[in-house]
Design a protein around this motif. Sequence first.
Motif, PDB file in Angstrom:
ATOM      1  N   GLN A  95       0.822  -1.209   0.000  1.00  0.00           N
ATOM      2  CA  GLN A  95       0.000   0.000   0.000  1.00  0.00           C
ATOM      3  C   GLN A  95       0.859   1.265   0.000  1.00  0.00           C
ATOM      4  O   GLN A  95       0.557   2.235  -0.701  1.00  0.00           O
ATOM      5  CB  GLN A  95      -0.934   0.004   1.210  1.00  0.00           C
ATOM      6  N   MET A  96       1.919   1.260   0.788  1.00  0.00           N
ATOM      7  CA  MET A  96       2.810   2.422   0.850  1.00  0.00           C
ATOM      8  C   MET A  96       3.461   2.684  -0.501  1.00  0.00           C
ATOM      9  O   MET A  96       3.642   3.829  -0.907  1.00  0.00           O
ATOM     10  CB  MET A  96       3.881   2.191   1.920  1.00  0.00           C
ATOM     11  N   GLY A  97       3.809   1.611  -1.197  1.00  0.00           N
ATOM     12  CA  GLY A  97       4.466   1.770  -2.488  1.00  0.00           C
ATOM     13  C   GLY A  97       3.534   2.151  -3.613  1.00  0.00           C
ATOM     14  O   GLY A  97       3.983   2.592  -4.683  1.00  0.00           O
ATOM     15  N   ASP A  98       2.211   2.012  -3.385  1.00  0.00           N
ATOM     16  CA  ASP A  98       1.226   2.291  -4.433  1.00  0.00           C
ATOM     17  C   ASP A  98       0.498   3.608  -4.223  1.00  0.00           C
ATOM     18  O   ASP A  98      -0.649   3.770  -4.653  1.00  0.00           O
ATOM     19  CB  ASP A  98       0.200   1.149  -4.495  1.00  0.00           C
ATOM     20  N   ASP A 319       0.090   4.812   9.506  1.00  0.00           N
ATOM     21  CA  ASP A 319       0.729   3.822   8.658  1.00  0.00           C
ATOM     22  C   ASP A 319       2.112   3.537   9.217  1.00  0.00           C
ATOM     23  O   ASP A 319       2.732   4.410   9.843  1.00  0.00           O
ATOM     24  CB  ASP A 319       0.861   4.344   7.223  1.00  0.00           C
ATOM     25  N   PRO A 320       2.630   2.335   9.020  1.00  0.00           N
ATOM     26  CA  PRO A 320       3.954   2.020   9.571  1.00  0.00           C
ATOM     27  C   PRO A 320       5.044   2.879   8.943  1.00  0.00           C
ATOM     28  O   PRO A 320       4.938   3.297   7.787  1.00  0.00           O
ATOM     29  CB  PRO A 320       4.145   0.543   9.209  1.00  0.00           C
ATOM     30  N   PHE A 321       6.063   3.144   9.724  1.00  0.00           N
ATOM     31  CA  PHE A 321       7.233   3.834   9.206  1.00  0.00           C
ATOM     32  C   PHE A 321       8.210   2.805   8.660  1.00  0.00           C
ATOM     33  O   PHE A 321       8.379   1.727   9.239  1.00  0.00           O
ATOM     34  CB  PHE A 321       7.894   4.676  10.295  1.00  0.00           C
ATOM     35  N   PRO A 322       8.860   3.100   7.545  1.00  0.00           N
ATOM     36  CA  PRO A 322       9.766   2.122   6.940  1.00  0.00           C
ATOM     37  C   PRO A 322      11.039   1.935   7.753  1.00  0.00           C
ATOM     38  O   PRO A 322      11.472   2.820   8.487  1.00  0.00           O
ATOM     39  CB  PRO A 322      10.085   2.736   5.573  1.00  0.00           C
ATOM     40  N   THR A 323      11.619   0.774   7.595  1.00  0.00           N
ATOM     41  CA  THR A 323      12.930   0.506   8.162  1.00  0.00           C
ATOM     42  C   THR A 323      13.975   1.312   7.393  1.00  0.00           C
ATOM     43  O   THR A 323      13.823   1.552   6.197  1.00  0.00           O
ATOM     44  CB  THR A 323      13.257  -0.999   8.038  1.00  0.00           C
ATOM     45  N   ASN A 370       7.216   7.493  -2.382  1.00  0.00           N
ATOM     46  CA  ASN A 370       6.030   6.858  -1.802  1.00  0.00           C
ATOM     47  C   ASN A 370       6.285   6.301  -0.407  1.00  0.00           C
ATOM     48  O   ASN A 370       5.543   6.606   0.536  1.00  0.00           O
ATOM     49  CB  ASN A 370       5.539   5.748  -2.737  1.00  0.00           C
ATOM     50  N   HIS A 371       7.318   5.485  -0.248  1.00  0.00           N
ATOM     51  CA  HIS A 371       7.561   4.870   1.055  1.00  0.00           C
ATOM     52  C   HIS A 371       7.979   5.893   2.107  1.00  0.00           C
ATOM     53  O   HIS A 371       7.717   5.702   3.303  1.00  0.00           O
ATOM     54  CB  HIS A 371       8.629   3.779   0.943  1.00  0.00           C
ATOM     55  N   TRP A 372       8.625   6.979   1.696  1.00  0.00           N
ATOM     56  CA  TRP A 372       9.086   7.989   2.664  1.00  0.00           C
ATOM     57  C   TRP A 372       8.179   9.215   2.698  1.00  0.00           C
ATOM     58  O   TRP A 372       8.524  10.227   3.287  1.00  0.00           O
ATOM     59  CB  TRP A 372      10.534   8.398   2.353  1.00  0.00           C
ATOM     60  N   HIS A 373       6.987   9.107   2.128  1.00  0.00           N
ATOM     61  CA  HIS A 373       6.088  10.259   2.079  1.00  0.00           C
ATOM     62  C   HIS A 373       5.782  10.792   3.477  1.00  0.00           C
ATOM     63  O   HIS A 373       5.906  11.995   3.735  1.00  0.00           O
ATOM     64  CB  HIS A 373       4.790   9.879   1.365  1.00  0.00           C
ATOM     65  N   ASP A 374       5.371   9.911   4.390  1.00  0.00           N
ATOM     66  CA  ASP A 374       4.991  10.371   5.729  1.00  0.00           C
ATOM     67  C   ASP A 374       6.175  10.953   6.488  1.00  0.00           C
ATOM     68  O   ASP A 374       6.024  11.911   7.253  1.00  0.00           O
ATOM     69  CB  ASP A 374       4.373   9.227   6.531  1.00  0.00           C
ATOM     70  N   VAL A 375       7.354  10.377   6.293  1.00  0.00           N
ATOM     71  CA  VAL A 375       8.548  10.915   6.955  1.00  0.00           C
ATOM     72  C   VAL A 375       8.809  12.335   6.472  1.00  0.00           C
ATOM     73  O   VAL A 375       9.102  13.240   7.269  1.00  0.00           O
ATOM     74  CB  VAL A 375       9.775  10.014   6.686  1.00  0.00           C
TER      75      VAL A 375
END
Length: 391
Positions: A95-98, A319-323, A370-375
């Motif tokens: 979902q994060m990547g899309d 949403d989870p934060f990425p590693t 996409n994966h770092w959007h929230d950060v």
Amino acid sequence: MAKRQSNSGERSSRRTFVLATGAICTSILAGCLDGDDSENQAGAGLGGGGGSEPDDPMLSDSFDPQNPDWENNNYLGSQIVEHDFIRGSEFDLEQMGDRGRTEAVYGREPVEHPDDPSEWIDPDPIVYADLPREDSEQAYADQLEPMIEKLEAETGRDVEFQTIESYAAVVEGMRSERIHIANFATGNTPFGVNMAGMVPLAMGVAGDGEFGYRLLAITRADMDEIQSVSDFTDFRATHTEESSNSGNQAPSALFDEHFGLTRGENYDPEMSGGHEQSVRGIAYGDYDCGPICSTCMEQTVDAVDNIDWDDFKVVWAADPFPTGPVGYRYNLHEDIIQATRETFLNTDWSGTVFGEEAGYPTYEEVDYMNHWHDVMVNQQYNGVEYDEANL
């Protein structure tokens, strides 16, 4: 021609370890502070109200990890644990990547690989950098050995492991082209992208597909009046520390974005000093509610005998934060980039010390926008500037 940094000596099986120094990193990182594990309780007792049964009409015992429906449901903490919601899942990663984002919401996008080969660098040795965890430098180097050997085999070049004292040193080293591939932290990845020409490649994923951590908005189980983060403004809320991602930076941004809670205007949380202090303080009645790093809460509940998951109610989760990802310098020779991709994206590390110690038998490709959007949203909200002064 690419710039070739030659290695005049014979290839050696003995690793060279270089200690790099740098300023203390001020990147946004989640952290669990060690606290006093004594029976010295912070407040009047669990629940703060004599342990009465919850009477929240929104409290549900039907938790769907893929659709928690926070607008209509609250859940006891045990529901979060039983459904493996502490960390992100394969579904979350997909979902994060899309998200469909093609531009960085804050700062710049990763630099494109140059078309002109004369702009490429072709180092030998290749320098891989990482910040040793709790192990000694040599012990951590031993853990990395299978990955280093694989990278050497794929690139046909020596690979030198360089230890660092801070993630700021990784940014500085990659910017000066002294570090070519490195492991970054979640919060300082945008610094690498904006300042050092870093291209995020992949992040480690556990064998069950779990990764990262979540921001949980919690209260005591019997606080029936609190059914949403929007209710926090009317109660004694706590954040952890100013520099904490999940304990302050992220909730400051996300609570404002999603619930209209603006620090200094209609929302004034107190700082507890750490995630463990917040968990204890909410459980014992010093505070009523607040944001918590999910994995830090897990550690605290496991460590403290008189605190259980069902002492808490979860009213929202981000949403989870990425590693933190592995990334490389954008202008590396295309053969090195391809070899790096092969090493991390197409290798199963199960059964190796590298996979076992890190807990990541596989790595998944990431898309920064996409994966770092929230950060990036959190850093934009908090006025983070990508410059040397903030490293």
